[in-house]
Design a protein around this motif. Structure first.
Motif, PDB file in Angstrom:
ATOM      1  N   UNK A 201       0.835  -1.081  -0.125  1.00 59.68           N
ATOM      2  CA  UNK A 201       0.063   0.093   0.159  1.00 59.68           C
ATOM      3  C   UNK A 201       0.897   1.136   0.139  1.00 59.68           C
ATOM      4  N   UNK A 202       1.782   1.034   0.608  1.00 64.50           N
ATOM      5  CA  UNK A 202       2.913   2.390   0.953  1.00 64.50           C
ATOM      6  C   UNK A 202       3.491   2.525  -0.564  1.00 64.50           C
ATOM      7  N   UNK A 203       4.064   1.447  -1.081  1.00 66.30           N
ATOM      8  CA  UNK A 203       4.702   1.676  -2.431  1.00 66.30           C
ATOM      9  C   UNK A 203       3.688   2.322  -3.298  1.00 66.30           C
ATOM     10  N   UNK A 204       2.434   1.979  -3.250  1.00 67.68           N
ATOM     11  CA  UNK A 204       1.428   2.403  -4.147  1.00 67.68           C
ATOM     12  C   UNK A 204       1.250   3.836  -3.989  1.00 67.68           C
ATOM     13  N   UNK A 205       1.075   4.285  -2.628  1.00 66.60           N
ATOM     14  CA  UNK A 205       1.045   5.709  -2.364  1.00 66.60           C
ATOM     15  C   UNK A 205       1.929   6.515  -2.830  1.00 66.60           C
ATOM     16  N   UNK A 206       3.287   5.989  -2.901  1.00 67.52           N
ATOM     17  CA  UNK A 206       4.495   6.637  -3.192  1.00 67.52           C
ATOM     18  C   UNK A 206       4.618   6.650  -4.691  1.00 67.52           C
ATOM     19  N   UNK A 207       3.720   5.968  -5.520  1.00 66.43           N
ATOM     20  CA  UNK A 207       3.740   5.618  -6.912  1.00 66.43           C
ATOM     21  C   UNK A 207       5.215   5.265  -7.128  1.00 66.43           C
ATOM     22  N   UNK A 208       5.641   4.245  -6.334  1.00 65.73           N
ATOM     23  CA  UNK A 208       7.211   3.778  -6.463  1.00 65.73           C
ATOM     24  C   UNK A 208       7.227   2.943  -7.698  1.00 65.73           C
ATOM     25  N   UNK A 209       8.546   3.092  -8.287  1.00 67.77           N
ATOM     26  CA  UNK A 209       8.947   2.400  -9.338  1.00 67.77           C
ATOM     27  C   UNK A 209       9.344   1.227  -9.095  1.00 67.77           C
ATOM     28  N   UNK A 210       8.966   0.519  -8.165  1.00 66.23           N
ATOM     29  CA  UNK A 210       9.089  -0.988  -7.651  1.00 66.23           C
ATOM     30  C   UNK A 210       8.077  -1.531  -6.960  1.00 66.23           C
ATOM     31  N   UNK A 211       7.909  -2.846  -7.084  1.00 65.35           N
ATOM     32  CA  UNK A 211       6.858  -3.576  -6.537  1.00 65.35           C
ATOM     33  C   UNK A 211       7.039  -4.972  -5.991  1.00 65.35           C
ATOM     34  N   UNK A 212       6.407  -5.370  -5.002  1.00 66.07           N
ATOM     35  CA  UNK A 212       6.660  -6.473  -4.422  1.00 66.07           C
ATOM     36  C   UNK A 212       5.641  -7.608  -5.236  1.00 66.07           C
ATOM     37  N   UNK A 213       6.306  -8.646  -5.987  1.00 74.02           N
ATOM     38  CA  UNK A 213       5.651  -9.558  -6.530  1.00 74.02           C
ATOM     39  C   UNK A 213       5.512 -10.978  -5.777  1.00 74.02           C
ATOM     40  N   UNK A 214       4.565 -11.529  -5.753  1.00 72.17           N
ATOM     41  CA  UNK A 214       4.554 -12.897  -5.059  1.00 72.17           C
ATOM     42  C   UNK A 214       4.797 -13.847  -6.013  1.00 72.17           C
ATOM     43  N   UNK A 215       5.619 -14.940  -5.781  1.00 76.66           N
ATOM     44  CA  UNK A 215       5.968 -16.024  -6.543  1.00 76.66           C
ATOM     45  C   UNK A 215       5.245 -17.243  -5.948  1.00 76.66           C
ATOM     46  N   UNK A 216       4.160 -17.560  -6.300  1.00 80.94           N
ATOM     47  CA  UNK A 216       3.386 -18.583  -5.671  1.00 80.94           C
ATOM     48  C   UNK A 216       4.059 -19.744  -4.999  1.00 80.94           C
ATOM     49  N   UNK A 217       3.872 -20.337  -3.767  1.00 82.42           N
ATOM     50  CA  UNK A 217       4.443 -21.249  -3.288  1.00 82.42           C
ATOM     51  C   UNK A 217       6.085 -20.921  -2.842  1.00 82.42           C
ATOM     52  N   UNK A 218       6.617 -19.968  -3.220  1.00 80.17           N
ATOM     53  CA  UNK A 218       8.028 -19.701  -2.967  1.00 80.17           C
ATOM     54  C   UNK A 218       8.183 -18.594  -2.118  1.00 80.17           C
ATOM     55  N   UNK A 220       8.488 -13.922  -1.991  1.00 77.55           N
ATOM     56  CA  UNK A 220       8.237 -12.638  -2.422  1.00 77.55           C
ATOM     57  C   UNK A 220       9.657 -12.155  -3.266  1.00 77.55           C
ATOM     58  N   UNK A 221       9.592 -11.273  -4.155  1.00 78.27           N
ATOM     59  CA  UNK A 221      10.679 -10.797  -4.500  1.00 78.27           C
ATOM     60  C   UNK A 221      10.419  -8.996  -4.936  1.00 78.27           C
ATOM     61  N   UNK A 222      11.317  -8.259  -4.740  1.00 77.48           N
ATOM     62  CA  UNK A 222      11.247  -6.898  -4.934  1.00 77.48           C
ATOM     63  C   UNK A 222      11.706  -6.749  -6.335  1.00 77.48           C
ATOM     64  N   UNK A 223      10.930  -6.015  -7.301  1.00 79.07           N
ATOM     65  CA  UNK A 223      11.160  -5.729  -8.748  1.00 79.07           C
ATOM     66  C   UNK A 223      11.158  -4.468  -9.058  1.00 79.07           C
ATOM     67  N   UNK A 224      12.033  -4.076 -10.070  1.00 78.85           N
ATOM     68  CA  UNK A 224      11.440  -2.802 -10.460  1.00 78.85           C
ATOM     69  C   UNK A 224      10.364  -2.816 -11.567  1.00 78.85           C
ATOM     70  N   UNK A 225       9.583  -1.949 -11.543  1.00 77.93           N
ATOM     71  CA  UNK A 225       8.286  -1.870 -12.220  1.00 77.93           C
ATOM     72  C   UNK A 225       8.822  -1.472 -13.811  1.00 77.93           C
ATOM     73  N   UNK A 226       8.048  -1.927 -14.529  1.00 78.40           N
ATOM     74  CA  UNK A 226       8.363  -1.574 -16.121  1.00 78.40           C
ATOM     75  C   UNK A 226       8.081  -0.166 -16.496  1.00 78.40           C
TER      76      UNK A 226
END
Ligand code: CA
Length: 226
Positions: A201-218, A220-226
């Motif tokens: 939520x905070x990354x969204x609020x900041x309109x950040x160029x990074x997001x936390x992706x869920x890798x199902x069953x494994x 999380x990974x922090x990735x740069x947004x495209x």
């Protein structure tokens, strides 16, 4: 900051743990060499206090295996007074510092701060951790992005610090629990999901160029947004 104490004199280990907790470090203590190595290999610690004479596996062997396996966590060796051979061996195998027992609390704390600072110098420019357009200041817990800034709570900042330091490797929920709550905690996967959602939520609020992706069953990974 999470510190692992590997010391077979249980009273000394407990006393040390208490002192460090009083100074706001998170601390785990183990009392034999094998547990020391296993815990240290988890990579969740910011610093190790490593006794040399230990049952099962001595401190020098632990240090050697850690460095061979690429674990670069700062290590301060706890040596017996005047044991120069141990000090030399420790430094040869990549210890960052040593302190002779019995030691004065103030000196130990100063050496810990120095070792953490040196570690920080290598990876943390100007007291801030960076990823994409994010900058996280671990002393103020402020997360800034393109001129906007907000304050994180401690667990959120520890979580983001961990994800940034993993350098886009996937981080499992177990690794997050160990880092944020320690090995002995009752924290569950739900706790992790809660903090991940806060952080998103905070990354969204900041309109950040990074997001936390869920890798199902494994995890999380922090990735740069495209
Ligand atoms: Ca010992």
């Amino acid at each position: 900051m999470r510190i692992l104490i590997v010391e077979d004199e249980v009273h000394l280990a407990e006393a040390l743990a208490q002192i460090l907790r009083k100074h706001h470090y998170s601390v785990d203590a183990v009392h034999d060499g094998q547990s020391g190595l296993d815990n240290a290999l988890s990579g969740i610690y910011d610093l190790l206090l490593l006794d040399i004479m230990l049952p099962e596996m001595d401190g020098i062997q632990i240090l050697r295996q850690l460095r061979e396996q690429g674990v670069r966590t700062p290590v301060i060796m706890l040596t017996a007074k005047g044991d120069t051979d141990d000090k030399i061996a420790g430094l040869d195998y990549g210890a960052d510092d040593y302190i002779a027992k019995p030691f004065v609390t103030g000196e130990l704390l100063a050496r810990i701060r120095a070792a953490l600072r040196r570690k920080g110098d290598a990876v943390v420019p100007e007291d801030g951790l960076r990823f994409a357009d994010l900058e996280l200041n671990m002393s103020t817990l402020k997360l800034s992005c393109k001129g906007k800034e907000l304050k994180l709570i401690l667990k959120e900042s520890e979580l983001l610090e961990l994800l940034i330091s993993r350098r886009q490797a996937v981080t499992s929920k177990e690794q997050i629990i160990e880092k944020l709550w320690g090995f002995d905690s009752d924290a569950e996967h739900n706790n992790v999901e809660v903090y991940i959602s806060f952080l998103r939520k905070k990354l969204t609020f900041l309109n950040a160029g990074a997001r936390i992706s869920t890798i199902r069953g494994v995890g999380y990974v922090l990735e740069a947004a495209e």
